[in-house]
Enzyme design. Structure first.
Site, short mmCIF file in Angstrom:
data_model
loop_
_atom_site.label_atom_id
_atom_site.label_comp_id
_atom_site.label_asym_id
_atom_site.label_seq_id
_atom_site.Cartn_x
_atom_site.Cartn_y
_atom_site.Cartn_z
N ASP A 85 56.42 55.09 -23.72
CA ASP A 85 56.77 54.62 -22.54
C ASP A 85 57.94 53.83 -22.71
O ASP A 85 58.99 53.94 -22.01
CB ASP A 85 55.45 53.76 -22.28
CG ASP A 85 56.14 52.90 -20.82
OD1 ASP A 85 56.30 53.51 -19.78
OD2 ASP A 85 56.26 51.62 -21.05
N ASP A 133 57.43 50.52 -27.27
CA ASP A 133 56.38 50.36 -28.04
C ASP A 133 55.86 52.08 -28.15
O ASP A 133 56.75 52.77 -28.01
CB ASP A 133 55.13 49.66 -27.31
CG ASP A 133 55.15 50.02 -25.83
OD1 ASP A 133 55.34 51.15 -25.60
OD2 ASP A 133 54.58 49.21 -25.06
N TYR A 141 51.30 48.20 -15.80
CA TYR A 141 51.67 49.17 -14.90
C TYR A 141 50.64 49.30 -13.72
O TYR A 141 49.90 50.27 -13.48
CB TYR A 141 52.03 50.56 -15.17
CG TYR A 141 53.13 50.54 -16.07
CD1 TYR A 141 54.51 50.77 -15.39
CD2 TYR A 141 53.26 50.82 -17.71
CE1 TYR A 141 55.70 50.96 -16.28
CE2 TYR A 141 54.07 50.99 -18.40
CZ TYR A 141 55.59 50.95 -17.67
OH TYR A 141 56.85 50.87 -18.23
N GLU A 196 64.52 45.75 -23.17
CA GLU A 196 63.54 46.75 -23.50
C GLU A 196 63.92 48.01 -22.48
O GLU A 196 63.98 47.65 -21.15
CB GLU A 196 62.19 46.25 -23.38
CG GLU A 196 61.31 47.32 -23.52
CD GLU A 196 59.98 47.18 -23.50
OE1 GLU A 196 58.97 47.87 -24.54
OE2 GLU A 196 59.43 46.30 -22.97
#
Length: 617
Positions: A162, A165, A321, A568
């Site tokens: 995703d 990670d 999410y 990120e």
């Protein structure tokens, strides 16, 4: 003796002078030698010899035709001479130095597009293809599915990680694949011009191949669906998982749990949209396209039959999410299934006023018009407006399609700086998430929708649209998209590109495990990688094309690895970036592909009957 001359004169014959035949013959021979001693002209020769003998012509037999030898020789000679001259001219042209007119360099959007697609190569999980072109990545997580004894599905190898990670969240991932497919359907010519069409199709297929593993894709009805692989929640204490550990995916040795769901309408409908849109991308591969369509139908039926939010039963999903509702996915998924199948029942569902009402189409709100991995309403509105602009199906769909068209116009108005629906930073970045962290993923989606809608209007020969009493040109939408993408590429107060590898000044401490740990044949365990997480040194591996989370509401940015709200990247964010970049790239004269999306849609109106036969008396 005298004879009588018939002309009136005497003819005297002297007998004394007469000679014998032999003498007469010798005299003739003397005359002949005397005559031959001088050349005769042609007339004289004709008197003596009669008509001259014709020379016999010579011919060449070529098998299929017989030609005169003279003509054959001349023809061959001319061909050889022409070949020699042509060769000489070619030699001169190749040896004489020339001044080449250099091709125009690719625009910034095309350059950034090439890089943004590389991010997906870096996010691949499973056994990597031979030419993945990311040297610091390798095969990883080859036991996904098998390592969880409770998982019904044992082969969950593949797909994409995703973000920074190693978790595989299917909800944002399926949205990412839908966005990529949509951009290919509309702008395949631009991808081709950028040399990236095959690449982006490979990226989509890598995702859809994985989705087909997450449920029984051969069945017509299912009761379960895989939602994610891996765990990130660390609230229960320190234990090895994908967020607690800082490891290269290639070195992961802890168990990766599989999370499934039985009431997950939002997830199933979004995955159905991903498979349905991809089936149009791969329509030339009939077997694979049909496989995708069948999977999309199965998933959408599951989403309608077993209602519920996927994140309601998952702690991880609720944290990272969380889905606000599933009604927008019903409209979105229904629209894509209509385009993929041509089945009007899906269009009837997508244009049901009750669904649009539950999805928030009529009540507005602070996030109205913001397309994201959670809320697809704005995308569905644009997608169905396309149908009205180019096919105009009429009754019974016209009323709701007209409503979506008007709502799309309102959304586009809200993006413009003349209106105050959304604030902007001093540097000009629109705050679609109202100053909350990680703003860029929402900005790129809006830039894509604005450019796409302006291209729709251009293709429909419509110069613009109304915002209240004011008329705005389609160029205004494109300018909005350009200013936002230009900000991301470096035209901002910090002069920083938020796409890694683009330009000279970009984030060097990206929050990404694989990029931050060197590939040096040393395996760092769960805590062993923390020293790389906490290091102040730049990442040893450049994750080219990654769009980081972005700046804050004051245009500030901290290039630190520990703060994921700044540094990120995510797969959903990069999908929107790719879509916006390809829409803006290249020549504006390269228009959208109006027809490919309608490949499976039958004619809107019945074919008129043939004309009657001509009257005969």
């Amino acid at each position: 003796m005298y004879g009588r001359d018939p002309w009136g004169g005497p003819l005297e014959i002297n007998t004394a002078d007469s000679a014998t035949d032999d003498d007469r013959s010798r005299n003739l021979q003397d005359f002949d030698r005397a005559a031959l001693s001088r050349p005769l002209d042609e007339t004289q020769q004709s008197w003596l010899l009669g008509p001259g003998e014709q020379k016999k012509k010579k011919y060449v037999d070529l098998g299929c035709i017989i030609v005169s030898r003279k003509i054959f020789v001349w023809t061959v000679g001319l061909i050889l001479a022409a070949g020699f001259i042509a060769g000489l001219v070619t030699l001169i042209v190749k040896t004489v130095p020339r001044h080449h007119r250099a091709h125009a360099p690719p625009d910034n959007y095309t350059v950034a597009l090439n890089k943004a697609l590389m991010f997906f190569n870096a996010q691949r999980s499973g056994k990597l293809p031979r030419h993945n072109n990311v040297t610091w990545r390798g095969n990883s997580c080859l036991n996904d599915g098998k390592s969880d004894s409770s998982s019904v599905i044992k082969d969950l190898v593949g797909g994409y990680y995703d973000a920074g990670d190693a978790i595989k969240f299917n909800f944002p991932k399926s949205f990412a694949m839908t966005m990529l497919s949509w951009s290919v359907i509309e702008y395949s010519a631009k991808y081709e011009a950028a040399g990236e069409l095959n690449h982006v199709k490979d990226i989509i297929k890598w995702g859809t191949d994985y989705f087909l593993k997450t449920f029984n894709a051969s069945a017509d009805t299912i009761d379960r669906l895989v939602a994610q692989v891996g765990v990130g929640d660390t609230s229960g204490g320190p234990f090895a998982n994908d967020h607690y550990c800082w490891m290269r995916p290639e070195d992961i040795d802890y168990t990766r749990p599989v999370t499934s769901c039985s009431s997950c309408s939002d997830l199933a409908a979004e995955m159905a949209a991903a498979l349905a849109s991809a089936s149009i991308v791969f329509k030339d591969n009939k077997a694979y396209s049909q496989k995708l369509v069948h999977g999309a139908k199965t998933l959408f039926k599951f989403s309608r039959d077993q209602r519920g939010r996927y994140s309601a039963g998952s702690a991880d999903a609720a944290i990272f999410y969380n889905s606000s509702s599933y009604w927008d996915e019903f409209v979105w998924g229904g629209a894509w299934l209509y385009y993929a199948t041509g089945n009007s029942s899906y269009l009837q569902l997508a244009t049901t006023p009750g669904l649009a009402k539950h999805a928030g189409a009529f009540w507005g709100g602070p996030d109205y018009g913001v397309l994201s991995w959670d809320n697809k309403l704005a995308g569905a509105q644009v997608l169905l407006t396309r149908l009205r602009l180019f096919l105009s199906p009429g009754y019974p769909y016209e009323e709701m399609l007209k409503t979506f068209h008007n709502q799309t116009s309102i959304v586009m108005c809200s993006y413009l700086p003349y209106f105050k629906s959304f604030n902007r930073t001093k540097g000009g970045l629109i705050q679609l998430n109202h100053g909350r962290p990680q703003p860029l993923q929402y900005v790129v989606n809006a830039a894509f929708l604005a450019t796409l809608y302006s291209d729709y209007l251009d293709a429909a020969d419509t110069p613009g649209w109304y915002c209240g009493p004011n008329f705005y040109s389609t160029n205004v939408l494109r300018q909005f998209a350009q200013t936002q993408i230009d900000y991301i590429l470096g035209k901002n107060p910090r002069k920083m590109s938020y796409v890694v590898g683009f330009g000279n000044h970009y984030p060097k401490h990206v929050h990404h495990r694989a990029a931050s740990i060197p590939k040096n044949k040393i395996k760092y365990n769960c805590k062993g990688g923390w020293k790389w997480r906490d290091s102040s040194k730049p990442n040893p591996n450049t994750i080219v094309g990654a769009m980081v989370a972005g700046p804050d509401r004051q245009d500030g940015f901290r290039d630190v690895r520990s703060n994921y709200n700044y540094t990120e990247p995510t797969i959903a964010g990069n999908a929107g970036l790719v879509a916006a970049l390809v829409a803006l790239s290249g020549d504006k004269t390269t228009r959208i592909d109006k027809n490919t999306i309608f490949s499976a849609v039958p004619p809107m109106f019945p074919t008129p009957p043939p004309p009657p036969a001509p009257w005969k008396p």
